[in-house]
Design an enzyme around this catalytic site. Structure first.
Site, short mmCIF file in Angstrom:
data_model
loop_
_atom_site.label_atom_id
_atom_site.label_comp_id
_atom_site.label_asym_id
_atom_site.label_seq_id
_atom_site.Cartn_x
_atom_site.Cartn_y
_atom_site.Cartn_z
CG HIS A 1 -2.12 0.94 1.01
ND1 HIS A 1 -1.84 2.32 1.36
CD2 HIS A 1 -3.33 0.85 0.71
CE1 HIS A 1 -3.05 2.85 1.26
NE2 HIS A 1 -4.04 1.89 0.80
CG ASP B 1 -7.82 -3.53 -3.65
OD1 ASP B 1 -9.05 -3.44 -3.48
OD2 ASP B 1 -6.86 -2.93 -3.47
#
EC number: 2.3.3.16
Length: 388
Positions: free
Chosen positions: A259, A315
């Site tokens: 991320h 995700d």
């Protein structure tokens, strides 16, 4: 060029009271409340109220807010008729973006600078976007559209409209938590797009349509769809470790890992991992087990190969979770949108009415020109017959 400015990384463009991320500690805050606390105690309806109003509601305020959401669920019949004219393999995000901006043609868009009209537009969008997405799934698969059910919660109503079957209490709660987790995430690409459009004085529907366009990009909202395609390609737990190693050895990225902001475990991923595990146990499907091996192998191999600590993002486990909820993979990003619209609309209202500046400020960043110069007066224009 100063590389830190590429993509506006680390450039503070505005103040916000809506949400905050502590990337070092893995914290996500909505209006002062920890996301982990909200997923344990709140609902999507209550969380939406919080984002829009800067505080948790009283019981009466929550009931009134929920009723406003229920009353706004129906989409115009003309839009449903138009939907049937679309080609059935159209990108769901293209469809969603088109129908969201079309809502302005059915509702009052003359109040761009009226806060109450913007608030009602936010209610409209939070309520109608699930109806639009579910209706499109029914239309493109040749099924009858399922109308909203006022007796059901926001989460249960969507699943009922999508698959034509009311979810049990556990499934409803799992999806409700998913919606809470995706509701806002500070100034990500889609939220910034919404705020930038709002800064021009455009109406709420245009701003949210722009956000949907930004979310449709594979570097932003499309990652969970890519994760599910990865899992379907792996097929079984036995294949997962070797599949990941082969991709990493070729220098390829493992979707759902890493991320830009979080330097530790994404707090949303922690919750989604547990929800995926619960749903896998309930359904007997293998997707959680495969995903866990993908996570563990990627963490181990990236540390071994590059000395990098990498963790799952939102995700990785949302993909398997949505799949087990009978949501087609290409609807993963629209599902993201029907949650994030609570945050987008809150940011639009903040951008228009709650900025510290004495009046709305149009976003107008400066670019560094790196093109050619032919001289102090610029390039000489030559007639086309003289050009070589």
């Amino acid at each position: 060029m100063d590389t830190k400015n590429i993509g506006l990384r680390d450039i503070e463009v505005a103040d916000t009271k809506i949400s905050d991320i502590d990337g070092e500690r893995g914290k996500l805050i909505y209006r002062g409340y920890d996301i982990l606390d909200l997923t344990k105690n709140s609902t999507f309806e209550e969380t939406s109220y919080l984002l829009l109003n800067d505080d948790l509601p009283t019981r009466t305020e929550l009931e009134e807010f929920k009723q406003r959401l229920i009353d706004a669920r129906d989409m115009p019949r003309q839009m449903q008729s138009n939907m049937r004219n679309w080609r059935k393999n159209a990108d769901p995000m293209v469809m969603l973006q088109a129908f969201v901006v079309a809502l302005a043609g059915y509702y009052d868009d003359k109040g761009e600078n009226d806060e109450q009209i913007n608030y009602q537009s936010a209610i409209n969008l939070i309520s109608k976007m699930p109806t639009i997405v579910a209706s499109w799934e029914r239309v493109r698969t040749g099924k009858d559209i399922v109308d909203p059910d006022p007796r059901l919660s926001h989460a249960a109503n969507f699943l009922n409209m999508l698959v034509g079957e009311k979810p049990d209490a556990e499934t409803e709660r799992i999806f409700d938590i998913c919606l809470i987790l995706h509701a806002d995430h500070t100034f990500n690409a889609s939220t910034f797009a919404a705020r930038e459009v709002a800064s021009t004085g455009a109406h709420m529907y245009s701003a949210v349509s722009a956000a949907i366009g930004a979310l449709s990009g594979p570097l932003h909202g499309g990652a969970n769809h890519e994760v599910m395609k990865m899992l379907l390609e792996i097929k079984s737990v036995d294949n997962a470790e070797s599949w990941v190693k082969e991709r990493l050895n070729r220098g390829e990225k493992i979707m759902g890992m890493g991320h830009a902001v979080y330097k530790t475990y994404d707090p949303r991923a922690q919750v989604l991992k547990e929800l995926s595990k619960r749903l896998a146990k309930k359904t007997g499907q293998p997707w959680y087990d495969i995903t866990e091996v993908v996570e563990e192998t990627t963490i181990r191999e990236m540390k071994k190969q590059k000395g990098i600590d990498i963790y799952p993002n939102v995700d990785l486990y949302s993909a398997s979770l949505y799949y087990m909820l009978k949501i087609p993979p290409d609807l993963n990003t629209p599902i993201f949108a029907i949650s994030r619209v609570a945050g987008w609309t809150s940011h639009v209202i903040e951008e228009k009415f709650a900025r510290a500046a004495p009046k709305p400020v149009l976003y107008r960043p400066k670019a560094t020109y790196v093109g050619k110069y032919c001289g102090p007066q610029g390039c000489e224009y030559k007639p086309i017959e003289l050009r070589q």
